[in-house]
Enzyme design. Structure first.
Site, PDB file in Angstrom:
ATOM      1  N   ASN A 210       1.229  -0.950   0.024  1.00  0.00           N
ATOM      2  CA  ASN A 210       0.015   0.110  -0.240  1.00  0.00           C
ATOM      3  C   ASN A 210       0.850   1.525  -0.296  1.00  0.00           C
ATOM      4  O   ASN A 210       2.463   1.082  -0.320  1.00  0.00           O
ATOM      5  CB  ASN A 210      -0.667   0.064   1.127  1.00  0.00           C
ATOM      6  CG  ASN A 210      -0.585  -0.282   2.738  1.00  0.00           C
ATOM      7  OD1 ASN A 210       0.923   1.213   2.869  1.00  0.00           O
ATOM      8  ND2 ASN A 210       0.042  -0.859   3.176  1.00  0.00           N
ATOM      9  N   ASP A 279      -4.581  -6.676   5.127  1.00  0.00           N
ATOM     10  CA  ASP A 279      -5.875  -6.888   5.348  1.00  0.00           C
ATOM     11  C   ASP A 279      -5.472  -8.399   5.450  1.00  0.00           C
ATOM     12  O   ASP A 279      -7.073  -9.739   5.463  1.00  0.00           O
ATOM     13  CB  ASP A 279      -6.966  -6.133   5.571  1.00  0.00           C
ATOM     14  CG  ASP A 279      -7.578  -4.860   5.885  1.00  0.00           C
ATOM     15  OD1 ASP A 279      -6.701  -5.163   7.012  1.00  0.00           O
ATOM     16  OD2 ASP A 279      -7.862  -3.838   5.719  1.00  0.00           O
ATOM     17  N   LYS A 289       7.862 -17.415 -10.552  1.00  0.00           N
ATOM     18  CA  LYS A 289       7.380 -16.223 -11.656  1.00  0.00           C
ATOM     19  C   LYS A 289       5.983 -16.729 -12.006  1.00  0.00           C
ATOM     20  O   LYS A 289       6.070 -17.791 -12.874  1.00  0.00           O
ATOM     21  CB  LYS A 289       8.965 -15.859 -12.441  1.00  0.00           C
ATOM     22  CG  LYS A 289       8.228 -14.486 -12.408  1.00  0.00           C
ATOM     23  CD  LYS A 289       8.972 -14.372 -13.340  1.00  0.00           C
ATOM     24  CE  LYS A 289       9.038 -12.821 -13.913  1.00  0.00           C
ATOM     25  NZ  LYS A 289       9.106 -12.892 -15.502  1.00  0.00           N
ATOM     26  N   LYS A 341     -11.637  -3.311  18.414  1.00  0.00           N
ATOM     27  CA  LYS A 341     -10.826  -4.193  18.472  1.00  0.00           C
ATOM     28  C   LYS A 341     -10.505  -3.914  19.747  1.00  0.00           C
ATOM     29  O   LYS A 341      -8.745  -4.673  20.167  1.00  0.00           O
ATOM     30  CB  LYS A 341      -9.259  -3.214  17.375  1.00  0.00           C
ATOM     31  CG  LYS A 341      -9.809  -3.313  16.337  1.00  0.00           C
ATOM     32  CD  LYS A 341      -8.625  -2.788  15.376  1.00  0.00           C
ATOM     33  CE  LYS A 341      -9.158  -2.669  13.687  1.00  0.00           C
ATOM     34  NZ  LYS A 341      -8.029  -3.147  13.118  1.00  0.00           N
TER      35      LYS A 341
HETATM   36  N1  CTP Z   1      -4.362  -2.939  11.937  1.00  0.00           N
HETATM   37  C1  CTP Z   1      -3.484  -4.495  12.716  1.00  0.00           C
HETATM   38  N2  CTP Z   1      -3.869  -5.730  11.777  1.00  0.00           N
HETATM   39  C2  CTP Z   1      -4.545  -5.655  10.411  1.00  0.00           C
HETATM   40  C3  CTP Z   1      -4.796  -3.788   9.676  1.00  0.00           C
HETATM   41  C4  CTP Z   1      -4.852  -3.492  10.374  1.00  0.00           C
HETATM   42  O1  CTP Z   1      -3.178  -4.285  13.652  1.00  0.00           O
HETATM   43  N3  CTP Z   1      -3.832  -6.581  10.390  1.00  0.00           N
HETATM   44  C5  CTP Z   1      -3.838  -2.019  12.221  1.00  0.00           C
HETATM   45  C6  CTP Z   1      -4.024  -0.734  11.594  1.00  0.00           C
HETATM   46  O2  CTP Z   1      -1.776  -0.798  12.444  1.00  0.00           O
HETATM   47  C7  CTP Z   1      -4.218   0.760  12.852  1.00  0.00           C
HETATM   48  C8  CTP Z   1      -5.732   0.417  12.693  1.00  0.00           C
HETATM   49  O3  CTP Z   1      -5.223  -1.440  12.968  1.00  0.00           O
HETATM   50  O4  CTP Z   1      -3.711   0.853  13.628  1.00  0.00           O
HETATM   51  C9  CTP Z   1      -6.258   0.345  11.638  1.00  0.00           C
HETATM   52  O5  CTP Z   1      -5.866   0.042   9.892  1.00  0.00           O
HETATM   53  P1  CTP Z   1      -6.878   0.281   8.804  1.00  0.00           P
HETATM   54  O6  CTP Z   1      -6.583  -0.112   7.944  1.00  0.00           O
HETATM   55  O7  CTP Z   1      -7.616   2.029   8.755  1.00  0.00           O
HETATM   56  O8  CTP Z   1      -8.530  -0.897   8.875  1.00  0.00           O
HETATM   57  P2  CTP Z   1      -8.666  -1.857   9.245  1.00  0.00           P
HETATM   58  O9  CTP Z   1      -9.015  -2.674  10.526  1.00  0.00           O
HETATM   59  O10 CTP Z   1      -8.000  -2.667   8.384  1.00  0.00           O
HETATM   60  O11 CTP Z   1     -10.244  -1.785   8.196  1.00  0.00           O
HETATM   61  P3  CTP Z   1     -10.523  -1.545   6.896  1.00  0.00           P
HETATM   62  O12 CTP Z   1      -9.487  -1.488   6.140  1.00  0.00           O
HETATM   63  O13 CTP Z   1     -11.528  -2.434   6.960  1.00  0.00           O
HETATM   64  O14 CTP Z   1     -11.093  -0.218   7.305  1.00  0.00           O
END
Ligand code: CTP
Length: 402
Positions: A210, A279, A289, A341
């Protein structure tokens, strides 16, 4: 009144051309009301005469480890016990290497080895000597042991070259030392920060990631250090230099970050999850590859485990702070994450716009906790990090006093 007033500063002068600047530094420390004793290495005495420091500090200058008169008057152990703080300025590459190795072949090395007080080091050397991996490795090792590095600065050098390696000016060193005597809001606390993106391998040459640059997380780590905390930084792949004083754990995938953070979390008072963790990750990683074909390619993704949720459900969980990157409905999504969370605090920012968020220098945050909210308007990530660290330490203290 200066914060240096009545502080006992042991100034170690080593053999570099900037030794002459240590005279001005001694004068400024004395003017600030500090009591100064100077220890010189043999090489330093080739640059400046001990008598100059004696006149400026108003104290005899300490030169020899094995001088019996010296030992009985004030030997290395007594000097180390006398000081509130030891400052090595200028610190040569050679002295930094000796300090790292724990050598005590001269008085200054022996004093540092016997010291139980903070040691600050102001490096001064040619730019290539400073950037040499040996010196960089020594600097990181000293910083990881809690020795504070002041500088070096960038600019013209006595040798005619230009780059990083100049000793900080005496006024800058004095300012940094003053800060040292202020009790930061996180003094004595341990903080774990996760930062940057993760990379999820598709095959040996491709990955999903990302736009996170890691800037916010690195700024949070630095702000926590400046507030007096001992910081561990778990970092995804980024193109940034970590703060010298941070203990750095480098990871790549979401699974590696999960393992590192969850393994370290209960050894810290506070966890700040700034990382943009993937995620989803490819269900399988191709060993070879993947070759292209006419048909569209479908990659099956599976969910990664949420690190924040795992940390917040640990029996001895640290004070847990999450971030939320949102393109819309910022406040309601952030509140959902705070509650869902089980976090103590969440800092939400808008992403996908020209200003603020991923891969920019600035950010604005909406911060929310059980019982309060605060807007931190658009500012540099460094300024935002300082403000957020203050909010976190206030809430951490409030939680731990009840
Ligand atoms: N986070 C985490 N572990 C994951 C995904 C996210 O600890 N596998 C944490 C990130 O470090 C951040 C928080 O969750 O502090 C929120 O991340 P964000 O990308 O805004 O949200 P998500 O929980 O991934 O939800 P969504 O993508 O649906 O908004």
């Amino acid at each position: 009144m200066s914060r240096l007033a009545e502080k006992r500063i042991l100034l170690g002068v080593t053999g570099g051309i900037a030794a002459y600047k240590a005279c001005g530094l001694t004068r400024q420390l004395i003017q600030a009301g500090a009591c100064v004793r100077v220890v010189m290495t043999r090489a330093a005495q080739s640059f400046v005469a001990p008598l100059s420091f004696q006149a400026l500090s108003g104290n005899p200058v300490h030169l020899d480890l094995l001088d019996t008169a010296e030992e009985s008057a004030m030997g290395h152990i007594r000097l180390a016990r006398w000081a509130d703080l030891i400052l090595i300025a200028p610190a040569t590459a050679d002295f930094m290497a000796k300090l790292r190795a724990g050598l005590a072949d001269e008085l200054l090395g022996a004093v540092c080895l016997a010291a139980e007080v903070p040691i600050l080091v102001a490096p001064s050397m040619n730019r290539a000597m400073w950037s040499n991996p040996a010196t960089q490795d020594n600097a990181s090792c000293l910083a990881a042991r809690g020795i504070r590095l002041l500088g070096p600065a960038e600019g013209g050098q006595a040798c005619g070259e230009s780059g990083y390696g100049r000793m900080l000016e005496p006024a800058e060193i004095c300012r940094a030392m003053e800060k040292f005597f202020v009790q930061g809001s996180l003094a004595g606390r341990t903080v774990l920060v996760s930062a940057g993106p993760t990379r999820e391998a598709i095959d040996p040459v491709r990955y999903l990631t990302n736009r996170s640059s890691g800037k916010m997380g690195y700024a949070m780590a630095q702000a926590a250090i400046d507030a007096g905390a001992k910081v561990t930084l778990v970092s995804g792949p980024v193109a940034l230099d970590p703060p010298m004083e941070a203990q750095v754990v480098r990871v790549e995938s979401a699974a590696e970050m999960f393992k590192a953070v969850v393994g370290l979390a209960t050894r810290h008072d506070i966890y700040i999850g700034t990382a943009a963790v993937a995620d989803y990750t490819p269900a399988t990683v191709a060993e070879e590859k993947i070759k292209k074909h006419e048909a569209a390619l479908v990659i099956r993704l599976t969910r990664t485990r949420d690190i924040l949720t795992a940390v917040a459900s640990l029996p001895n969980k640290p004070f847990t702070v999450g971030f939320a990157a949102e393109t819309g409905n910022l406040e309601s999504y952030a509140r959902e994450k705070l509650e869902g969370k089980g976090l103590d605090m969440i800092a939400a920012n808008r992403v996908g716009q020209a200003q603020g968020g991923f891969d920019t220098h600035e950010n604005a945050l909406w911060v929310c906790w059980n019982g309060g909210v605060k807007n931190l308007p658009m500012a540099s990530k460094q300024d935002i990090a300082i403000q957020l660290i203050e909010l976190i330490s206030e809430n951490y203290r409030a939680k731990n006093s009840t």
